[in-house]
Design a protein around this motif. Structure first.
Motif, PDB file in Angstrom:
ATOM      1  N   THR A  19       0.830  -1.136   0.224  1.00 38.47           N
ATOM      2  CA  THR A  19       0.022  -0.127   0.001  1.00 38.47           C
ATOM      3  C   THR A  19       0.741   1.223   0.158  1.00 38.47           C
ATOM      4  O   THR A  19       2.196   1.146   0.332  1.00 38.47           O
ATOM      5  CB  THR A  19      -0.960  -0.100   1.123  1.00 38.47           C
ATOM      6  OG1 THR A  19      -0.108  -0.058   2.400  1.00 38.47           O
ATOM      7  CG2 THR A  19      -1.789  -1.210   1.343  1.00 38.47           C
ATOM      8  N   CYS A  25      -4.293   2.739   0.103  1.00 33.75           N
ATOM      9  CA  CYS A  25      -4.615   2.433  -1.274  1.00 33.75           C
ATOM     10  C   CYS A  25      -3.407   1.425  -1.766  1.00 33.75           C
ATOM     11  O   CYS A  25      -2.348   1.496  -1.572  1.00 33.75           O
ATOM     12  CB  CYS A  25      -4.384   3.573  -2.342  1.00 33.75           C
ATOM     13  SG  CYS A  25      -5.696   4.986  -2.167  1.00 33.75           S
ATOM     14  N   ASN A  36      -6.592   3.787  -8.168  1.00 34.84           N
ATOM     15  CA  ASN A  36      -5.906   3.321  -6.886  1.00 34.84           C
ATOM     16  C   ASN A  36      -5.863   4.640  -6.088  1.00 34.84           C
ATOM     17  O   ASN A  36      -4.783   5.080  -6.119  1.00 34.84           O
ATOM     18  CB  ASN A  36      -4.786   2.432  -6.999  1.00 34.84           C
ATOM     19  CG  ASN A  36      -5.082   1.135  -7.500  1.00 34.84           C
ATOM     20  OD1 ASN A  36      -6.246   0.645  -7.462  1.00 34.84           O
ATOM     21  ND2 ASN A  36      -4.066   0.483  -8.218  1.00 34.84           N
ATOM     22  N   CYS A  38      -7.647   7.539  -3.221  1.00 27.46           N
ATOM     23  CA  CYS A  38      -8.324   8.224  -2.209  1.00 27.46           C
ATOM     24  C   CYS A  38      -8.234   9.505  -1.645  1.00 27.46           C
ATOM     25  O   CYS A  38      -7.687  10.187  -2.243  1.00 27.46           O
ATOM     26  CB  CYS A  38      -8.219   7.231  -0.760  1.00 27.46           C
ATOM     27  SG  CYS A  38      -6.559   7.589  -0.025  1.00 27.46           S
ATOM     28  N   ASN A 143      -2.477   7.441  -9.468  1.00 27.45           N
ATOM     29  CA  ASN A 143      -2.235   6.011  -9.036  1.00 27.45           C
ATOM     30  C   ASN A 143      -0.930   5.763  -8.441  1.00 27.45           C
ATOM     31  O   ASN A 143      -0.568   5.062  -7.364  1.00 27.45           O
ATOM     32  CB  ASN A 143      -2.207   4.867  -9.973  1.00 27.45           C
ATOM     33  CG  ASN A 143      -3.704   4.690 -10.494  1.00 27.45           C
ATOM     34  OD1 ASN A 143      -4.667   5.040  -9.529  1.00 27.45           O
ATOM     35  ND2 ASN A 143      -3.958   3.967 -11.495  1.00 27.45           N
TER      36      ASN A 143
END
Length: 489
Positions: A19, A25, A36, A38, A143
């Motif tokens: 992560t 993520c 991916n 948040c 990402n």
């Protein structure tokens, strides 16, 4: 006036965590842009970071492998800058109290001499997002934003482009061995900012530094340093002042071009990150992580040379990739058990044969099939068994070479295969003499050639015996028998 280069590298290494650095993520390549993400890695107001312990662990392990002093009290800071790749307009990094201090890497120069390249420090930060440029537009993919990024800052101890590549090669090897990163340059796992200045030979004060940003290939770094060293010397020769600036490398034109004046630390307005507590490391925690460290590559090479009687070059090739070295060492350990009792010299001799076979034939099979050693069907046990059969004389060299590709692709027990197919070497002298007599009787022409002084004809008969025995004759015995029979004619 003669000048010398001073080169330092700031190497960014993406850590191999599941992560991101400050959120949950997933880190996964090849995903659709901005899937991916948040509120934390998108920089939404009010979203709070949560530290990734695994990233701290991997950075500390890297520091220990590189001989750094581990900072028991490390803190994070905000590095402020405005750019689309960092939506919150600051990057969480370490400025005043990085995790690792000092250390270094020993390099081997092309002339064989050694040089120790010092490391100033290693700090941990979050990676920026990736900006993709299209024909008329650009897009930002978050990402990558928030990926744990370890920055290894060297001292300006390198003098040539070759030094820089040797340093990066050694650094990459150590980090991959430690398992902290894949260091895949094509995927951006490892990239460097290159700093170079020149100064008169004998001068101790550093010259004006020029930085070349985000180099992600060793060949590009080498070419950029070579070009920049020449450019700066040309500027000095024409009384053109060298300015502190950031330049970019143009691989098509094979030259650097100015981007902007170089920022200093105060330009980033660093201040402590208020949303993260300091990293406090206990001695117990550090020692726990120290136990996870692998043997250093250079130590492994020295041990392989001693244990297996191989040359330094061979040890270099075999230890270059951890998975290869592990496979070979396991196979050698099993082979030693199989030839135990014959003496240490014989064990070393057998292991040397295995190492040579791996370097030549096994690596050739990996190249031709595109399979790594841990992707093929052959096990270390099978390779040890195959070499033991050859070493003991149970099978000859041609049979070994014939069986190896099959076992590489399909696996299997070499001893069982040899027994089932009757591939054992023919070493019975009477049986081999019969083959020699048969070959001589069937080939009067080459016999006449031999009698006429063409000694090379003896090799023809060795080949005929191998053919008659379906490749199972032991060439070490056949050669002298042929020579004896022909001499008696």
């Amino acid at each position: 006036m003669e000048f010398e280069n001073t080169i330092g590298l700031e190497t960014h290494v993406q850590l191999k965590t599941n992560t991101k650095m400050f959120c949950g993520c997933l880190l996964k390549t090849g995903c659709e842009p901005n899937t991916n993400v948040c509120p934390v890695c998108l920089g939404y107001p009010g979203a709070l970071p949560v530290m990734n312990k695994e990233a701290i662990k991997l950075t500390v392990m890297s520091g220990m492998m590189l001989g750094c002093e581990i900072n028991r009290h490390a803190t994070f800071d905000r590095k402020n800058y405005f750019y689309p790749d960092m939506a919150k307009d600051y990057q969480i990094s370490e400025n005043g109290n990085p995790l690792c201090i000092g250390g270094g890497v020993e390099i081997t120069r092309p002339d064989g001499t050694k040089k120790f390249i010092r490391i100033n420090h290693i700090h941990l930060e979050e990676d920026a997002a990736k900006i993709n440029h299209y024909a008329t537009t650009s897009g930002v993919d978050f990402n990558r934003g928030g990926t744990p990024l370890m920055e290894i800052v060297s001292e300006p101890d390198m003098e040539t482009a070759d030094d820089a590549i040797a340093y990066l090669t050694a650094l990459k090897e150590i980090l991959v061995y430690t398992g902290v990163s894949d260091c895949n340059l094509e995927e951006g796992n490892m990239r460097s900012d290159v700093n170079i200045s020149i100064r008169p030979v004998g001068e101790t004060k550093l010259g004006t530094k020029v930085e070349i940003k985000n180099m992600n290939s060793f060949s590009g770094i080498h070419a950029a340093l070579e070009y920049e060293a020449k450019r700066q010397r040309s500027s000095m020769a024409h009384s053109i002042p060298i300015v502190q600036e950031t330049r970019r490398w143009n691989p098509d034109e094979m030259e650097t071009a100015s981007m902007r004046s170089k920022e200093n630390a105060h330009d980033y307005r660093y201040f402590p990150e208020p949303d993260l507590v300091p990293v406090e490391l206990s001695e117990e925690q550090i020692e726990e992580w120290r136990k996870l460290l692998p043997e250093k590559p250079e130590a492994r090479r020295a041990r392989m040379i001693e244990e297996y009687g191989i040359a330094e070059y061979d040890a270099e090739v075999l230890s270059q990739h951890k998975v290869n070295a592990g496979f070979v060492e396991k196979a050698c350990g099993l082979l030693k058990e199989k030839v135990k009792g014959r003496g240490e010299g014989e064990e070393k001799k057998a292991c040397k044969i295995l190492c040579n076979l791996y370097m030549s034939d096994v690596m050739a099979l990996m190249n031709s099939t595109g399979k790594a050693i841990n992707e093929c069907a052959m096990t270390p046990e099978a390779l040890a068994s195959l070499v033991k059969l050859s070493y003991s004389g149970t099978i000859n060299g041609p049979t070994l070479k014939e069986l190896l590709p099959e076992i590489f692709e399909k696996g299997g027990d070499p001893e069982a295969i040899v027994k089932e197919r009757g591939l054992g070497a023919v070493s019975d002298t009477a049986a081999l003499e019969a083959f020699v007599d048969q070959a001589i009787a069937a080939n009067p022409g080459p016999v006449a050639d031999f009698k006429a002084g063409k000694k090379a004809a003896a090799g023809f008969f060795v080949g005929q015996v191998m053919k008659l025995s379906k490749g199972k004759a032991d060439p070490k015995i056949v050669g002298p028998l042929v020579a004896k029979k022909l001499a008696a004619l």
